[in-house]
Design an enzyme around this catalytic site. Structure first.
Site, PDB file in Angstrom:
ATOM      1  N   PHE A   1      74.304  96.365 182.951  1.00  0.00           N
ATOM      2  CA  PHE A   1      75.368  96.240 181.952  1.00  0.00           C
ATOM      3  C   PHE A   1      76.236  97.493 181.868  1.00  0.00           C
ATOM      4  O   PHE A   1      77.358  97.442 181.380  1.00  0.00           O
ATOM      5  CB  PHE A   1      74.763  95.946 180.568  1.00  0.00           C
ATOM      6  CG  PHE A   1      74.192  97.157 179.871  1.00  0.00           C
ATOM      7  CD1 PHE A   1      75.027  98.015 179.155  1.00  0.00           C
ATOM      8  CD2 PHE A   1      72.840  97.469 179.952  1.00  0.00           C
ATOM      9  CE1 PHE A   1      74.517  99.152 178.533  1.00  0.00           C
ATOM     10  CE2 PHE A   1      72.326  98.599 179.337  1.00  0.00           C
ATOM     11  CZ  PHE A   1      73.165  99.440 178.632  1.00  0.00           C
TER      12      PHE A   1
ATOM     13  N   LYS B   1      75.802  88.789 190.883  1.00  0.00           N
ATOM     14  CA  LYS B   1      75.154  88.367 189.634  1.00  0.00           C
ATOM     15  C   LYS B   1      75.244  89.555 188.695  1.00  0.00           C
ATOM     16  O   LYS B   1      74.393  90.435 188.693  1.00  0.00           O
ATOM     17  CB  LYS B   1      73.692  88.000 189.919  1.00  0.00           C
ATOM     18  CG  LYS B   1      73.053  87.012 188.951  1.00  0.00           C
ATOM     19  CD  LYS B   1      73.075  87.422 187.500  1.00  0.00           C
ATOM     20  CE  LYS B   1      72.065  88.486 187.153  1.00  0.00           C
ATOM     21  NZ  LYS B   1      72.286  89.044 185.789  1.00  0.00           N
TER      22      LYS B   1
ATOM     23  N   GLU C   1      74.529  89.782 182.207  1.00  0.00           N
ATOM     24  CA  GLU C   1      74.961  88.718 181.290  1.00  0.00           C
ATOM     25  C   GLU C   1      75.458  89.291 179.963  1.00  0.00           C
ATOM     26  O   GLU C   1      76.026  88.579 179.145  1.00  0.00           O
ATOM     27  CB  GLU C   1      73.820  87.722 181.066  1.00  0.00           C
ATOM     28  CG  GLU C   1      72.583  88.242 180.334  1.00  0.00           C
ATOM     29  CD  GLU C   1      71.598  89.034 181.210  1.00  0.00           C
ATOM     30  OE1 GLU C   1      72.028  89.624 182.229  1.00  0.00           O
ATOM     31  OE2 GLU C   1      70.400  89.081 180.851  1.00  0.00           O
TER      32      GLU C   1
ATOM     33  N   SER D   1      67.174  98.758 185.837  1.00  0.00           N
ATOM     34  CA  SER D   1      66.035  99.560 185.391  1.00  0.00           C
ATOM     35  C   SER D   1      64.933  99.571 186.460  1.00  0.00           C
ATOM     36  O   SER D   1      64.867  98.682 187.320  1.00  0.00           O
ATOM     37  CB  SER D   1      65.498  99.001 184.083  1.00  0.00           C
ATOM     38  OG  SER D   1      65.103  97.664 184.274  1.00  0.00           O
TER      39      SER D   1
ATOM     40  N   CYS E   1      73.177 105.980 184.050  1.00  0.00           N
ATOM     41  CA  CYS E   1      71.961 106.330 184.802  1.00  0.00           C
ATOM     42  C   CYS E   1      72.004 107.791 185.223  1.00  0.00           C
ATOM     43  O   CYS E   1      71.001 108.357 185.616  1.00  0.00           O
ATOM     44  CB  CYS E   1      71.819 105.449 186.016  1.00  0.00           C
ATOM     45  SG  CYS E   1      73.092 105.762 187.214  1.00  0.00           S
TER      46      CYS E   1
ATOM     47  N   GLU F   1      62.733 106.542 179.785  1.00  0.00           N
ATOM     48  CA  GLU F   1      64.196 106.546 179.852  1.00  0.00           C
ATOM     49  C   GLU F   1      64.702 105.896 178.565  1.00  0.00           C
ATOM     50  O   GLU F   1      64.554 104.693 178.373  1.00  0.00           O
ATOM     51  CB  GLU F   1      64.683 105.741 181.062  1.00  0.00           C
ATOM     52  CG  GLU F   1      66.198 105.736 181.163  1.00  0.00           C
ATOM     53  CD  GLU F   1      66.751 104.849 182.282  1.00  0.00           C
ATOM     54  OE1 GLU F   1      66.232 103.749 182.494  1.00  0.00           O
ATOM     55  OE2 GLU F   1      67.735 105.274 182.916  1.00  0.00           O
TER      56      GLU F   1
END
Ligand code: NAD
Length: 496
Positions: A150, A174, A177, A227, A282, A381
């Protein structure tokens, strides 16, 4: 009235058939703004069939034609980058200037990929044996897929589809969402740029869609960014199914500040890299490792800056930090502040107390001192605007902390000592190193990737390694009829 976001298959919006959908929110208001279709295995099959049908024509398109499409896309996106930035801000929450930065860094990958005629050059050895030439070529893999997180809804997909398409593959994306709309505008612009239908498809979805991608026999390769647990799962499942996989995972990025560092510069960098995009990068700095007497000065300099960080709706021009992506994620990040204080860290600034009012998924900035490696706030994290400080006595201890950490994405050192910086670059176990640079995301003509649990697979993403990932090598050994060299010889071919 919320809008419906469907898939993009074969050059047009295509409603899903699974009957499953997921809500999309504006994180700054907490309001639902859309409903996105979640693909089932049947939707994935249709998208892959479209990509497979387009593959032969696209790999036959000339290098200059592929390059021209990317040049055209670049112009179109430049013209509509404000619109795309607003879409990103509305679904992700990051401030507009940050969304614009994401688009600009993403476009660098498109620009790199326009050089595909040069990037796909092979090698040639004339007269490898008498009358025999040997040459290598790189060819596309066919249908390849990208699964994205995301936090960079435009840039991370560009890391993947730009080189993949440039190399002659067709692509099934993909996206997350949680913020699906950036991919839909990308698809429209690619079509407008002249990309044939079926070369770029978007299927929205969750684990069901990802599993269908992992199992589809016609997908040759998968790039994943997200992740660590999911990256590991995608790598293991994808490779078990015979696919080439690069899966980039999470991070716990350390920034080491040595006593000789420019403390003001280090404090600016820590605040920017710790709280930019609400810590949902990240490559965000999440742990500061202050060496020796740097600690007190550094904490003081950061503390001075924190009240000035303007948290608010990303659409407001003076906002510097927006909300977190979802209510659940905001609550999870907030729970780490509680946990940190229970574990014995000293919460100097508590973001729960400074979050703007309203229904948005906001959290203010949090600074925790005296964090130690056994604490969960150190190990996990957190992926939010929470910056921890660990105090150590020596450079060696600081490096050991980084090298023992299970993640190895980015790392930075702040010092004025070139010799120490060079030693650090030599011995640190991380894929991307900054020297007085807090977020060392490589430029598009290098490749991006971490070590250890931050990357599964052997090729980093985008840049030269991206070209390698999306192509396979072929070596041709060739001889042309020449009466002077032709004879029957049953021995093993010799080169001398
Ligand atoms: P995520 O792992 O939850 O989701 C990533 C993708 O996997 C999404 O498309 C999602 O739909 C899908 N997914 C989620 N759960 C799944 C499951 N159980 N099975 C199969 N697929 C699943 O990550 P996120 O929350 O979207 O993004 C944040 C994470 O991404 C952070 O850990 C961050 O460090 C990481 N990240 C890494 C990089 C990098 O380059 N290393 C870059 C950006 C983000």
């Amino acid at each position: 009235m919320t809008t419906r976001i469907s898939h993009w298959i074969d050059g047009r919006p295509t409603p899903g058939t699974s009957g499953r959908t997921s809500p999309v929110f504006n994180p700054a208001t907490g309001q639902q703004t859309a409903e996105v279709d979640l693909a089932g295995a049947d939707d994935i099959k249709v998208a892959v069939a479209s990509a497979a049908a387009a593959a032969e024509q696209w790999r036959s398109a000339s290098l200059s034609k592929r390059s021209a499409v990317l040049f055209a896309f670049r112009e179109l996106l430049h013209a509509r980058s404000d619109e795309l930035a607003a879409i990103i801000t509305a679904e992700h929450g990051k401030v507009l200037s940050d969304a614009a930065g994401e688009i600009a860094r993403g476009l660098e990958n498109v620009e790199f990929a326009t050089g595909v005629p040069h990037l796909m050059k092979g090698g040639f050895s004339e007269q490898a044996a008498t009358g025999v030439d040997v040459y290598s070529i790189r060819q596309p893999l066919g249908v390849v897929a990208g699964i994205t997180p995301f936090n960079f809804p435009a840039m991370v997909p560009m890391w993947m589809w730009a080189p993949a398409i440039a190399c002659g593959n067709t692509f099934v994306l993909k996206p997350s969402e949680k913020d699906p709309s950036a991919s839909m505008l990308t698809a429209e612009l690619l079509k407008e740029a002249g990309l044939p239908d079926g070369v770029f498809n978007v299927v929205h979805g969750d684990k069901v869609a990802v599993d269908a991608v992992l199992e589809h026999p016609d997908i040759a390769a998968i790039s994943f960014v997200g992740s660590t647990p999911i990256a590991r799962y995608v790598y293991e499942t994808g490779t078990k199914n015979g696919k080439r996989v690069q899966a980039l995972g999470g991070a716990k990025n350390h920034m080491i500040v040595l006593p000789d560092a420019d403390i003001e510069m280090a404090a600016d960098a820590a605040v920017s890299a710790g709280y930019g995009s609400a810590g949902e990068r990240c490559m965000a700095v999440s742990m500061l490792v202050a060496v020796g007497h740097a600690a007190d000065d550094l904490v003081g300099a950061i503390q001075e800056r924190l009240p000035k960080v303007k948290v608010g709706n990303g659409l407001e021009p003076d906002s510097e930090m927006g909300p977190l992506v979802t209510r659940e994620h905001r609550d999870k990040v907030a729970s780490y502040i509680e946990k940190g204080s229970e574990e014995g860290a000293k919460v100097i600034t508590d973001g729960r107390e400074t979050a703007p009012d309203g229904n948005g998924f906001f959290l203010g900035v949090t600074l925790m001192d005296e964090v130690t490696p056994e604490m969960d706030v150190y190990k996990d994290e957190i992926f939010g605007p929470v910056l921890g400080i660990t105090r150590v006595d020596t450079y060696e201890e600081a490096v050991r902390l980084v090298n023992e950490n299970p993640y190895g994405n980015g790392v930075a050192i702040f010092t004025r000592d070139g010799g120490v910086a060079r030693q650090f670059q030599f011995e640190v176990n991380a894929g991307m190193v900054g020297v007085n640079v807090p977020i060392p995301v490589p430029v598009a003509y290098y490749s991006f990737g971490g070590w250890k649990n931050s990357l599964f697979g052997d090729l980093h993403i985008y840049g030269p390694e991206g070209i390698q990932f999306y192509t396979q090598g072929k070596v041709v050994t060739s001889r042309w009829p020449d009466p002077a060299t032709s004879k029957v010889d049953l021995g093993f071919p010799q080169t001398r």
